[in-house]
Design an enzyme around this catalytic site. Structure first.
Site, PDB file in Angstrom:
ATOM      1  N   ASN A  22      -5.030   7.421  -6.189  1.00 48.25           N
ATOM      2  CA  ASN A  22      -5.798   8.602  -5.874  1.00 48.25           C
ATOM      3  C   ASN A  22      -4.978   9.988  -6.110  1.00 48.25           C
ATOM      4  OD1 ASN A  22      -3.987   8.150  -3.840  1.00 48.25           O
ATOM      5  ND2 ASN A  22      -4.984   9.488  -2.234  1.00 48.25           N
TER       6      ASN A  22
ATOM      7  N   HIS B 299       3.470  14.413   1.499  1.00 47.71           N
ATOM      8  CA  HIS B 299       2.665  15.743   1.129  1.00 47.71           C
ATOM      9  C   HIS B 299       3.815  16.746   1.675  1.00 47.71           C
ATOM     10  CE1 HIS B 299      -1.544  14.755   0.841  1.00 47.71           C
ATOM     11  NE2 HIS B 299      -1.307  13.841   2.071  1.00 47.71           N
TER      12      HIS B 299
ATOM     13  N   HIS C 208       0.672  -1.010   0.097  1.00 47.14           N
ATOM     14  CA  HIS C 208      -0.092  -0.176  -0.093  1.00 47.14           C
ATOM     15  C   HIS C 208       0.975   1.213  -0.045  1.00 47.14           C
ATOM     16  CE1 HIS C 208      -3.912   2.070   1.289  1.00 47.14           C
ATOM     17  NE2 HIS C 208      -2.827   2.942   1.230  1.00 47.14           N
TER      18      HIS C 208
ATOM     19  N   HIS D  41       1.442   5.365  -1.594  1.00 43.45           N
ATOM     20  CA  HIS D  41       1.281   6.459  -2.461  1.00 43.45           C
ATOM     21  C   HIS D  41       2.624   6.976  -3.177  1.00 43.45           C
ATOM     22  CE1 HIS D  41      -2.882   6.735  -0.805  1.00 43.45           C
ATOM     23  NE2 HIS D  41      -2.463   6.396  -0.065  1.00 43.45           N
ATOM     24  N   LEU D  42       2.638   7.354  -4.535  1.00 39.95           N
ATOM     25  CA  LEU D  42       3.698   7.737  -5.423  1.00 39.95           C
ATOM     26  C   LEU D  42       3.450   8.942  -5.982  1.00 39.95           C
ATOM     27  CD1 LEU D  42       5.085   4.474  -7.015  1.00 39.95           C
ATOM     28  CD2 LEU D  42       6.290   5.659  -5.144  1.00 39.95           C
ATOM     29  N   ARG D  43       2.147   9.701  -5.854  1.00 40.52           N
ATOM     30  CA  ARG D  43       1.819  10.869  -6.606  1.00 40.52           C
ATOM     31  C   ARG D  43       2.223  10.872  -8.151  1.00 40.52           C
ATOM     32  NH1 ARG D  43      -1.109  10.788  -1.991  1.00 40.52           N
ATOM     33  NH2 ARG D  43      -0.317  11.986  -0.360  1.00 40.52           N
TER      34      ARG D  43
ATOM     35  N   HIS E  87     -10.619   1.256   1.881  1.00 37.66           N
ATOM     36  CA  HIS E  87     -10.413   2.029   2.802  1.00 37.66           C
ATOM     37  C   HIS E  87     -11.670   2.050   3.886  1.00 37.66           C
ATOM     38  CE1 HIS E  87      -8.707   6.137   4.615  1.00 37.66           C
ATOM     39  NE2 HIS E  87      -9.900   6.058   5.022  1.00 37.66           N
TER      40      HIS E  87
ATOM     41  N   HIS F 186      -4.538  -0.466   5.855  1.00 33.95           N
ATOM     42  CA  HIS F 186      -4.364   0.148   7.020  1.00 33.95           C
ATOM     43  C   HIS F 186      -5.125   0.014   8.118  1.00 33.95           C
ATOM     44  CE1 HIS F 186      -6.796   2.983   5.223  1.00 33.95           C
ATOM     45  NE2 HIS F 186      -6.157   3.454   4.208  1.00 33.95           N
TER      46      HIS F 186
ATOM     47  N   LYS G  40      -9.242  -0.293  -5.929  1.00 34.60           N
ATOM     48  CA  LYS G  40      -9.486   0.587  -4.658  1.00 34.60           C
ATOM     49  C   LYS G  40     -10.826   1.184  -4.379  1.00 34.60           C
ATOM     50  CE  LYS G  40      -7.693   2.133  -0.718  1.00 34.60           C
ATOM     51  NZ  LYS G  40      -6.553   3.145  -0.374  1.00 34.60           N
TER      52      LYS G  40
ATOM     53  N   ALA H 136      -3.592  14.803   5.359  1.00 38.63           N
ATOM     54  CA  ALA H 136      -3.406  13.629   6.067  1.00 38.63           C
ATOM     55  C   ALA H 136      -2.270  12.841   5.236  1.00 38.63           C
ATOM     56  CB  ALA H 136      -4.719  12.749   6.248  1.00 38.63           C
TER      57      ALA H 136
ATOM     58  N   ASP I 186       1.507   2.593   3.274  1.00 39.59           N
ATOM     59  CA  ASP I 186       0.751   3.925   3.398  1.00 39.59           C
ATOM     60  C   ASP I 186       1.552   5.048   3.328  1.00 39.59           C
ATOM     61  OD1 ASP I 186      -1.661   5.187   2.731  1.00 39.59           O
ATOM     62  OD2 ASP I 186      -2.447   5.404   4.715  1.00 39.59           O
TER      63      ASP I 186
ATOM     64  N   LEU J 169      -5.062   9.372   7.922  1.00 41.55           N
ATOM     65  CA  LEU J 169      -6.288   8.679   7.936  1.00 41.55           C
ATOM     66  C   LEU J 169      -6.134   7.301   7.492  1.00 41.55           C
ATOM     67  CD1 LEU J 169      -8.536  11.629   6.538  1.00 41.55           C
ATOM     68  CD2 LEU J 169      -8.541  10.613   8.747  1.00 41.55           C
TER      69      LEU J 169
HETATM   70  O1  DOR Z   1      -3.503   9.787   5.576  1.00 43.77           O
HETATM   71  C1  DOR Z   1      -3.623   9.334   4.460  1.00 43.77           C
HETATM   72  N1  DOR Z   1      -3.099   9.836   3.331  1.00 43.77           N
HETATM   73  N2  DOR Z   1      -4.807   8.516   4.198  1.00 43.77           N
HETATM   74  C2  DOR Z   1      -5.198   8.133   3.114  1.00 43.77           C
HETATM   75  O2  DOR Z   1      -6.229   7.147   3.019  1.00 43.77           O
HETATM   76  C3  DOR Z   1      -4.713   8.838   1.977  1.00 43.77           C
HETATM   77  C4  DOR Z   1      -3.651   9.270   2.079  1.00 43.77           C
HETATM   78  C5  DOR Z   1      -2.908  10.230   0.771  1.00 43.77           C
HETATM   79  O3  DOR Z   1      -3.100  10.109  -0.226  1.00 43.77           O
HETATM   80  O4  DOR Z   1      -2.294  11.356   1.417  1.00 43.77           O
HETATM   81 ZN    ZN Z   2      -3.431   5.089   1.300  1.00 47.66          ZN
END
Ligand code: DOR
Ligand code: ZN
Length: 351
Positions: free
Chosen positions: A41, A258, A13, A15-17, A143, A181, A106, A270, A254, A226
């Protein structure tokens, strides 16, 4: 014990953006992990196989640059996912399965978290897609939080189990599900005891920290994610599940980058950035309960087994060597603060 050698782990799990942020973070994961399930996302979200394939190409291009800077990043494989919406068609699911590159879909309840506005409004709206996924054997990643503002934020996961997850699993008993998560004792117990094909990922931060971490000496936005950190009793239950040897629990960081100014903000985003030191954080968690011998199953075996993929064969080594998590790292033209910045860690990935 001063060294710990494991079959190279995967991150189930991540996030690579995209764009400059992608270029800044992909190497951190590729240094540690062989593969990662990449969250969809983005803005706009990755809702079609064509978008997933194009995103995969951008990840591989960014990886190419990372490998020039650090050859240890070579060989990393992104495992793509689709973002489920009320309009996802069964045909798209068939295409996803046939692509060989899309490994899961997802489900974000609309409004639950970062970039989830296009998510699912109700399970009823996605019945045709879920039926196709069950038939095609494509896993659903969830989620698991209700979005009802009248439900206390610390209860949203437990309420989700009763009101959404359990009915969904009754309707689709053969659907492969990863409860992503997990953060509560209720979720750990549910996954451990449920019959049928269900598993859960657990982050390093939910194994290491309880909710007081958000407030020590003032509000600390880099600990905000989150689902939000929960009470100590839940952290203990997660540690017990992760170190139990149950094949239903496996590693998913996860890691959610940011930029610093978006976290240290009147309405901070988050997400905890843990990719650069993920294995070191997990090692700290497992060592805290004398369970380092259980780390390899959790990090390297149970994930590929659930996804029906081959286990990795190369190895990585962690050395017992105290070091300090950097205060800040570059993120394109911005900067990013990794989780536990400035704090010591006892294990370090060997070069
Ligand atoms: O903390 C989080 N950040 N929870 C998520 O479900 C999404 C993630 C994000 O994409 O920043
Ligand atoms: Zn996530």
């Amino acid at each position: 014990m001063d060294t710990l050698t494991l079959i190279r782990p995967d991150d189930w799990h991540l996030h690579l953006r995209d764009g400059a942020a992608l270029e800044a973070v992909v190497g951190a994961t590729a240094r540690q992990f062989a593969r990662a399930i990449v969250m969809p996302n983005l803005k706009p979200p990755v809702t079609t196989v064509a978008q997933a394939m194009a995103y995969r190409e951008r990840i591989l291009a960014a990886l190419g640059k990372a490998v020039v800077a650090d050859p240890a990043c070579a060989g990393f494989e992104p495992l793509m996912t689709l973002y489920l919406t009320d309009r996802t068609s069964p045909d798209e699911i068939v295409l996803a399965r046939a692509s060989g590159q899309v490994h899961a879909v997802k489900l974000y309840p609309a409004g639950a978290t970062t970039n989830s506005d296009a998510g699912v409004s109700s399970v009823a709206a996605v019945h045709p897609a879920l039926e196709a996924m069950q038939r095609e054997g494509l896993p659903l990643l969830i989620h698991g939080e209700v979005v009802d503002a009248s439900v206390d934020i610390f209860d949203r996961e437990a309420v989700f189990i009763e009101t959404v997850l359990e009915p969904l699993r009754r309707d689709f008993p053969a659907l492969r599900i990863v409860f992503e998560h997990i953060t509560t004792r209720e979720a750990a117990q549910y996954v451990a005891q449920a019959s049928g094909p269900i598993a859960a990922t657990i982050t390093a931060h939910h194994l290491l920290y309880e909710r007081n971490a958000l407030f020590i000496g003032g509000i600390r936005p880099h600990w905000y994610c989150l689902p939000v950190l929960k009470r100590e009793v839940h952290r203990r239950a997660l540690l017990e599940a992760a170190t139990s040897g149950s094949t239903r629990f496996f590693l998913g960081t996860d890691s959610a980058p940011h930029a610093r100014h978006l976290k240290e903000n009147a309405c901070g985003c988050a997400g905890c950035y843990t990719a650069p030191h993920a294995l070191e954080l997990y090692a700290a968690a497992f060592e805290s309960v004398g369970a380092l011998d259980r780390l390899e199953g959790f990090a390297s075996f149970f994930g590929p087994d659930f996804y029906g993929l081959a286990r990795n064969t190369a190895r990585i080594t962690l050395n017992r060597q105290t070091w300090t998590v950097p205060d800040v790292l570059p993120l394109g033209d911005d900067t990013i603060v990794p989780l536990a910045a400035g704090e010591p860690l006892a294990w370090r990935l060997a070069d």
